[in-house]
Every structure is written in structure tokens, then in C-alpha cells.
Design an enzyme around this catalytic site. Structure first.
Site, mmCIF file in Angstrom:
data_model
loop_
_atom_site.group_PDB
_atom_site.id
_atom_site.type_symbol
_atom_site.label_atom_id
_atom_site.label_comp_id
_atom_site.label_asym_id
_atom_site.label_seq_id
_atom_site.Cartn_x
_atom_site.Cartn_y
_atom_site.Cartn_z
ATOM 1 N N GLU A 78 53.059 70.797 43.340
ATOM 2 C CA GLU A 78 54.331 70.181 42.915
ATOM 3 C C GLU A 78 54.031 69.247 41.762
ATOM 4 O O GLU A 78 54.087 68.032 41.888
ATOM 5 C CB GLU A 78 54.994 69.406 44.073
ATOM 6 C CG GLU A 78 56.394 68.898 43.722
ATOM 7 C CD GLU A 78 56.865 67.775 44.627
ATOM 8 O OE1 GLU A 78 57.041 67.999 45.832
ATOM 9 O OE2 GLU A 78 57.060 66.645 44.108
ATOM 10 N N HIS A 134 63.323 70.562 45.094
ATOM 11 C CA HIS A 134 62.650 69.296 44.758
ATOM 12 C C HIS A 134 63.669 68.165 44.679
ATOM 13 O O HIS A 134 64.801 68.386 44.262
ATOM 14 C CB HIS A 134 61.920 69.473 43.414
ATOM 15 C CG HIS A 134 61.140 68.282 43.005
ATOM 16 N ND1 HIS A 134 61.712 67.172 42.409
ATOM 17 C CD2 HIS A 134 59.824 68.015 43.129
ATOM 18 C CE1 HIS A 134 60.773 66.272 42.197
ATOM 19 N NE2 HIS A 134 59.616 66.750 42.618
ATOM 20 N N ASP A 178 51.836 65.764 43.134
ATOM 21 C CA ASP A 178 52.965 65.153 42.444
ATOM 22 C C ASP A 178 52.524 64.399 41.190
ATOM 23 O O ASP A 178 53.059 63.343 40.871
ATOM 24 C CB ASP A 178 53.772 64.233 43.367
ATOM 25 C CG ASP A 178 55.233 64.138 42.950
ATOM 26 O OD1 ASP A 178 55.672 64.923 42.090
ATOM 27 O OD2 ASP A 178 55.934 63.253 43.452
HETATM 28 C C1 1DF Z 1 59.243 60.119 41.433
HETATM 29 C C2 1DF Z 1 58.749 60.854 42.498
HETATM 30 C C3 1DF Z 1 59.850 60.777 40.369
HETATM 31 C C4 1DF Z 1 58.854 62.228 42.501
HETATM 32 C C5 1DF Z 1 59.925 62.159 40.371
HETATM 33 O O1 1DF Z 1 60.544 62.855 39.383
HETATM 34 C C6 1DF Z 1 59.362 62.901 41.404
HETATM 35 C C7 1DF Z 1 59.148 58.667 41.446
HETATM 36 C C8 1DF Z 1 61.412 62.173 38.514
HETATM 37 O O2 1DF Z 1 58.252 58.143 42.125
HETATM 38 O O3 1DF Z 1 59.933 58.031 40.756
HETATM 39 O O4 1DF Z 1 59.284 64.228 41.294
HETATM 40 N N1 1DF Z 1 58.455 62.906 43.666
HETATM 41 O O5 1DF Z 1 58.510 64.137 43.760
HETATM 42 O O6 1DF Z 1 58.088 62.228 44.659
HETATM 43 MN MN MN Z 2 57.773 65.636 42.588
#
Ligand code: 1DF
Ligand code: MN
Length: 358
Positions: free
Chosen positions: A26, A195, A321
Site C-alpha cells: 500500500e 483505501h 504505507d
Molecule cells: C495518511 C495516512 C495519509 C494514510 C494518507 O494519504 C494515507 C496520513 C493521504 O497519515 O495522513 O494513505 N494511510 O493510508 O494510513
Molecule cells: Mn495509505
């Protein structure tokens, strides 16, 4: 690898040859043009998307050094990203257009940016085929176009599935107006990675009041809800071979499974909730049979082992991530999980190879 990089990696005790390839599933990227369009949207006073402003306003406009670094790394689709992968022991990234992707745009912009970003991603995959693979962005704003784009991305560009960044203008994929997309994914035999993204206006207030609207909790609530809506809607009875992937330890759904099964059966039996409809299987059966989960942002052995025990070791995949949670130390922790060598290879490598047909 230079000496200092080699040292940094060994200081973190990331083994070079652990006996499996580490595939991170991811991993986010963003074309510069899309981030520029985000900035343009946010510059408009009439642009009324408070969740988006809270999320992308931070990454693109705040003076925070972490925000700046994330925004920069999102745009790396070259040796710089590969260097980070080498530093953290990641052999391959499954790349997906970052949230909310094209889903914040109007229909025409979304269709056009989905295409151009898929072309760029495919180009990077062609250049580094043993390090990068990827998922197609599609525009749910135009379901027939999204289905066609998924077909082009899979058959012509070699991408391995679709990423959908949760709701689209507050609407969810269980609405049959989106089912062209589900039908195409099932027919092409590719998974849809569901997602998280910024919360829709209808959910935002109680989260944002306490700073809980982002990845800390809001994302998981909304994406878990979205997946559960799809399950209880009967969409997976209509598309029984369709596979979804959800991150963050399954957005808490594995933990909820027992209660959801119990309460769903009770609701259907009692007819108390007019919209609770009978399904061919229990909700948890779809979770076990149609859904895979990844460990993005949830590099925590007890949660992972719990999910493996209820869903099966063949359904839990590693994800980092990157660049949002670029945490090389977690790789060493995951290497050290107290599970069998066979289960670890499935977790890091073979489940991803099977699910994404690598
Ligand atoms: C954040 C986390 C931002 C994820 C993301 O995309 C994201 C974050 C803007 O921590 O702000 O994909 N995530 O998948 O946990
Ligand atoms: Mn993510």
C-alpha cells in the site's frame, strides 16, 4: 548501496537475505500535476471540502518538515524511491495513487487525471519491473469510463488492480450506479484496493473536533464502514469472485467480525431494520473469502497474528504505507514476528504474488 546506507540498514538490523522478498502493498505516489490541481482547488474560496483541506492542506501547505518530506517523496517514482526501499529492506512496492486521488475532482478532470497517472505509473513499472508494480486509478464519478480505464490499465499497461480511495463525493460503492466498476474488476480477475481518504462532510464534525479525522481513527472508521456497506449490500452475492483489499489491519473489521455476524443475523431475523437484508453467507464469510487485508500503519504482531488466526495466514499481506509511514524499523520488527518461516514468507511475499498476480 553506499557504506553509510549499509550501516544505517544494519543498525536497524534489517536482514539483507531473510529468505523471502519483502513486497510492500500500500505504497503511495502522486503526480506533480495532481498535487498542483489540489493546490488550485484549495486556493478557491468556494471549494467547500473541509476534510480535504484538513488532510491535503497539511501535506501541501503547512511549514512542517515532515509534511514537506512526505509531499516530496510522493512524487518520487525513480531511483530516489528505490534508495528509500533499499534503506528499509523493501524489495518491491505495489504503488497506488495517493488519497483522495482523482475522487475530489469533477468528472472530466477525474477521468483525465486517472488516465495520465496510470500512464506515468506504468512507465515507472516498465523501467523498474523488479522493484515497482502498481494499481490503476479510476474515476468512480464516471463508472463506465472507470470500467474501461481499468480494462486498459490491466490489459494494456500491465497494472494489477484498482485503487479506490473510499467515498466519492460522499457516495459508496455499494450503490449499484458504481457496479460497472465491480463488474469489470471481477471479469478481469483483479482486486480493488479500498483505501481511506478524508472524511465526507456528513461524518467529519465529531472527528475533527478532537483531531481524530485523519489516519489516527477517522480513516479506519470510514473505510471499514465502506467495506461493511459493500458486504451487507449483497454486492458480493452479485459479484462472488470479486476481491477487495483493505489496509490498516483490515480497518478493524476482523476484530468486529463475531459481533457483526451475530447482530446481522439478529437484524435480518427480527426485521427490525428495514434495510438489513438476507445474504447468501454471513458477513464474516465474505471477509474470509472475498477480502484480503494488509498491515499498513499497523506493524503490530498481536493484531497481525489475530487477523491471521481469524482470516487465515493466506489473507494477510505486508504494507508499509510509504511515504506516510516510512518506518524502516518496523521491517525488522515484522521479520521478528513469532510466526513460522512459512507464514512469514506468505506474509511478505507469496500472498502478494498471488493476490496481485505478480
Ligand atoms: C495518511 C495516512 C495519509 C494514510 C494518507 O494519504 C494515507 C496520513 C493521504 O497519515 O495522513 O494513505 N494511510 O493510508 O494510513
Ligand atoms: Mn495509505
Amino acid at each position: 548501496m553506499t557504506k553509510t546506507r549499509e550501516k544505517r540498514r544494519s543498525a536497524l538490523r534489517i536482514r539483507r537475505k531473510p529468505g523471502y522478498r519483502r513486497i510492500a502493498t500500500e505504497e503511495a505516489w502522486a503526480p506533480t500535476e495532481m498535487l498542483e490541481l489540489y493546490m488550485k482547488l484549495m486556493a478557491k474560496r468556494s471549494f467547500d471540502e473541509p476534510g480535504f483541506r484538513s488532510l491535503m492542506g497539511f501535506y501541501l501547505q503547512s511549514p512542517s518538515e515532515r509534511a514537506r518530506q512526505v509531499a516530496e517523496r510522493l512524487q518520487w517514482l525513480d531511483e530516489r524511491r528505490i534508495r528509500d526501499m533499499d534503506d528499509s529492506g523493501i524489495d518491491m512496492q505495489v504503488l497506488a495513487l495517493t488519497a483522495p486521488g482523482v475522487q475530489i475532482f469533477d468528472r472530466a478532470t477525474a477521468v483525465s487525471i486517472a488516465k495520465s497517472s496510470n500512464d506515468q505509473l506504468a512507465e515507472a513499472v516498465r523501467t523498474w519491473p523488479d522493484r515497482f508494480t502498481g494499481l490503476a486509478a479510476v474515476a468512480p464519478q464516471d463508472p463506465p469510463a472507470a470500467a474501461k480505464e481499468l480494462e486498459r490499465a490491466v490489459l494494456k499497461l500491465g497494472l494489477k488492480g484498482a485503487v479506490i480511495n473510499s467515498h466519492t463525493h460522499g457516495e459508496y460503492l455499494d450503490d449499484d450506479k458504481f457496479w460497472d466498476i465491480l463488474e469489470a474488476a471481477e471479469a478481469l480477475n483483479v482486486p480493488i484496493y479500498l483505501h481511506p481518504r478524508d472524511l465526507p462532510r456528513t461524518m467529519l464534525q465529531p472527528f475533527v473536533e478532537r483531531g481524530l479525522d485523519g489516519a489516527i481513527y477517522g480513516f479506519g472508521c470510514e473505510t471499514g464502514l465502506h467495506m461493511l456497506r459493500i458486504i451487507v449490500s449483497g454486492a458480493l452475492d452479485r459479484f462472488p469472485k470479486l476481491r477487495f483489499i483493505i489496509g490498516h489491519g483490515g480497518e478493524a473489521l476482523p476484530y468486529w467480525m463475531y459481533r457483526v455476524d451475530y447482530m446481522h443475523a439478529a437484524a435480518v431475523r427480527s426485521k427490525r431494520f428495514a434495510s438489513a437484508k438476507p445474504l447468501k453467507k454471513r458477513p464474516g464469510d465474505y471477509l474470509k473469502e472475498n477480502i484480503y487485508i494488509t498491515t499498513s500503519g499497523m506493524a503490530w504482531a498481536p493484531a497481525i497474528m489475530f487477523a491471521q488466526s481469524v482470516l487465515g495466514v493466506d489473507r494477510v499481506l505486508y504494507a508499509m504505507d510509504y511515504p506516510y509511514q516510512f518506518t524502516p524499523a518496523e521491517v525488522a520488527a515484522m521479520d521478528a514476528m513469532p510466526i513460522s518461516a512459512r507464514a512469514k514468507k506468505m506474509f511478505f511475499q507469496s500472498n502478494a504474488e498471488r493476490v496481485f498476480n505478480l
